[in-house]
Motif scaffolding. Structure first.
Motif, PDB file in Angstrom:
ATOM      1  N   GLY A 363       0.825  -1.208   0.000  1.00 45.67           N
ATOM      2  CA  GLY A 363       0.000   0.000   0.000  1.00 45.67           C
ATOM      3  C   GLY A 363       0.852   1.247   0.000  1.00 45.67           C
ATOM      4  N   LYS A 364       0.187   2.387  -0.054  1.00 43.72           N
ATOM      5  CA  LYS A 364       0.865   3.674  -0.135  1.00 43.72           C
ATOM      6  C   LYS A 364       1.796   3.897   1.048  1.00 43.72           C
ATOM      7  N   GLY A 365       3.017   4.322   0.738  1.00 43.76           N
ATOM      8  CA  GLY A 365       3.968   4.691   1.777  1.00 43.76           C
ATOM      9  C   GLY A 365       4.525   3.546   2.581  1.00 43.76           C
ATOM     10  N   VAL A 366       4.452   2.311   2.064  1.00 44.16           N
ATOM     11  CA  VAL A 366       4.964   1.146   2.794  1.00 44.16           C
ATOM     12  C   VAL A 366       6.106   0.513   1.992  1.00 44.16           C
ATOM     13  N   ARG A 405      -1.108  -0.135  10.865  1.00 44.53           N
ATOM     14  CA  ARG A 405      -1.803  -0.920   9.843  1.00 44.53           C
ATOM     15  C   ARG A 405      -0.874  -1.936   9.187  1.00 44.53           C
ATOM     16  N   ALA A 406       0.346  -1.518   8.849  1.00 50.34           N
ATOM     17  CA  ALA A 406       1.292  -2.390   8.151  1.00 50.34           C
ATOM     18  C   ALA A 406       1.743  -3.557   9.030  1.00 50.34           C
ATOM     19  N   LEU A 407       2.012  -3.275  10.305  1.00 52.18           N
ATOM     20  CA  LEU A 407       2.382  -4.355  11.214  1.00 52.18           C
ATOM     21  C   LEU A 407       1.250  -5.373  11.337  1.00 52.18           C
ATOM     22  N   GLY A 408       0.020  -4.891  11.327  1.00 58.68           N
ATOM     23  CA  GLY A 408      -1.130  -5.789  11.405  1.00 58.68           C
ATOM     24  C   GLY A 408      -1.293  -6.655  10.173  1.00 58.68           C
ATOM     25  N   GLU A 409      -0.828  -6.180   9.019  1.00 63.39           N
ATOM     26  CA  GLU A 409      -0.908  -6.952   7.771  1.00 63.39           C
ATOM     27  C   GLU A 409       0.195  -7.987   7.638  1.00 63.39           C
TER      28      GLU A 409
END
Length: 451
Positions: A363-366, A405-409
């Motif tokens: 996703g954006k910015g990851v 959010r990213a850690l959760g994914e």
């Protein structure tokens, strides 16, 4: 520009260098141990050479085998990455004597700034603030006398230490001798040099480092700071750029001091100057200089809009810094989490083994920098870091939400990782407010254990 570069490292940084080479139109050569035959850096390099058995001392620390690999592959330059031989002045000297361009500063500069006592004296000579401290100590008796003169608490530091090794905080006189011996013995085991010195221990400081870079055409610049205060046992867990602590005035003073220092020593290539900043953001003190690329360099890249590995290679090839780097201005906020193969709820015990499932966030910015994949076996022989998760956004608040959010994914099955612990930190009110220092993780773990 070089035609072929040998990468004298492993893991994500080796892959990072290989990708930079490819974008520059340069062929890459990977070296690997028997344990790393399935690592992604081996698969994606233009050529790969096995240099020994699994243990670092039998492979990645074998300078003669790395030089031999460079010779048989007709490489022109050697990039050391970070760790292993990256700050070994003798290795840089050997590269030069064998007509390979070492992608980093000169052996003389590495030697000067790699010895903590010499680096400290160099900082003092060039007007960079340092904490009160001592010269190299003869033994613990002299050390105790110096500690009383400076005043407790003090930090006992091995002059050849690094990565948190050979360091012991001491808060009272009766603990000094045992802590001095522990620091010295650890430094002997890790670096072959047990010499120690003292620094006044600054309580509850932030660990702030400035990214510097210089070429041989007279360009010496700093690319802003990173806050690396979120650490456990001197090992960084989360880093961010810019620091939530610094005022514009202090940032300017620290940036100018950093540039003045690298000009004075004639530095060339990328490096990092590390400081302690007191909790009131009024005073800063030189700690040490890392004469290499840092693990956490991506947060600077994201905020400053540059690619430091490519600049390292260009500088070593004799080219000037890119114009977009010379003119770069900070924009937004970036946070990095080091994803380690460790069990955070079992005293951070290493968790090597086979990764049954690997799904990285997007996703954006990851951004995810890693060398592993589903089916990859994490070897037990090296540092436990398996990935770096970097998020960037317009503001710190948005970056924190994006990291959550990213850690959760992130899905990793088959081994334990530090992700659950980093989720706790990112969601903590202290982190969200920027109210943390280098002792925060230790206090947090003690409180959690007590509850």
């Amino acid at each position: 520009m070089f035609k072929r570069v040998l990468v004298a490292n492993r893991g994500e940084i080796a892959l990072r260098i290989i990708r930079a080479c490819r974008e520059l139109g340069v062929e890459s050569v990977a070296v690997y141990s028997e344990a790393d035959v399935d690592s992604m850096h081996v698969q994606l390099a233009d050529e790969a050479v096995c240099i020994g058995k699994a243990a670092s001392k039998d492979s990645y620390l074998k300078a003669d085998r790395i030089i031999a690999a460079a010779e048989i592959t007709e490489s022109e330059a050697i990039h050391p990455g970070y760790g292993f031989l990256s700050e070994n002045a003798r290795f840089a000297e050997i590269c030069s004597s064998c007509n390979f361009q070492f992608i980093g500063p000169s052996a003389q500069v590495i030697s000067t700034m790699g010895d903590k006592a010499t680096a400290r004296a160099t900082a003092v000579a060039n007007g960079v603030p340092v904490t009160p401290g001592s010269e190299i100590l003869a033994d613990e008796d002299e050390g105790l006398a110096e500690a009383k003169r400076i005043g407790f608490p003090v930090m006992i530091k091995a002059t050849a230490g690094g990565g948190g090794r050979g360091m012991r905080p001491c808060f009272k006189e009766e603990d000094f001798r045992s802590l001095y011996k522990a620091a010295s013995n650890e430094a002997i085991a890790c670096f072959g040099n047990g010499d120690c010195y003292l620094e006044k221990l600054v309580l509850n400081p932030h660990h702030i480092e400035f990214q510097i870079i210089a070429d041989r055409h007279g360009n010496f610049i700093q690319l802003g700071e990173r806050d690396c205060s979120m650490q456990r046992r001197n090992q960084k867990i989360i880093e961010e750029c810019p620091s939530p602590l610094l005022t514009p005035e202090l940032r300017k003073r620290m940036g100018e001091a950093s540039v003045n220092l690298i000009k004075a020593i004639g530095y060339e290539n990328a490096g990092t100057i590390e400081y302690l900043v007191d909790d009131k953001a009024e005073n800063f003190y030189f700690m040490e200089m890392n004469t290499r690329i840092q693990v956490e360099h991506p947060v600077t890249e994201e905020v400053m809009g540059c690619e430091l590995i490519k600049e390292q290679i260009r500088i070593a090839a004799g080219e000037p810094l890119s114009q977009h780097v010379l003119k770069s201005q900070p924009r937004g906020h970036s946070i990095e989490c080091r994803i380690n193969a460790e069990d955070p709820y079992n005293n951070f015990t290493p968790s090597p083994g086979r990764i049954d499932l690997w799904y990285a966030p997007g996703g954006k910015g990851v951004r995810v920098d890693t060398h592993v994949y589903s089916g990859y076996t994490v070897p037990p022989h090296y540092d436990s870091m398996i990935a770096k998760l970097i998020v960037t956004a317009a503001t710190r608040e948005i970056a924190i939400s994006r990291m959550k959010r990213a850690l959760g994914e992130f899905m990793i099955q088959g081994i334990k990782t530090t992700i659950p612990f980093q989720q706790e930190i990112i969601d903590h009110p202290d982190f969200k407010s920027g109210n943390y220092d280098i002792g925060w993780v230790s206090r947090f773990l003690e409180e959690r254990q007590g509850s």
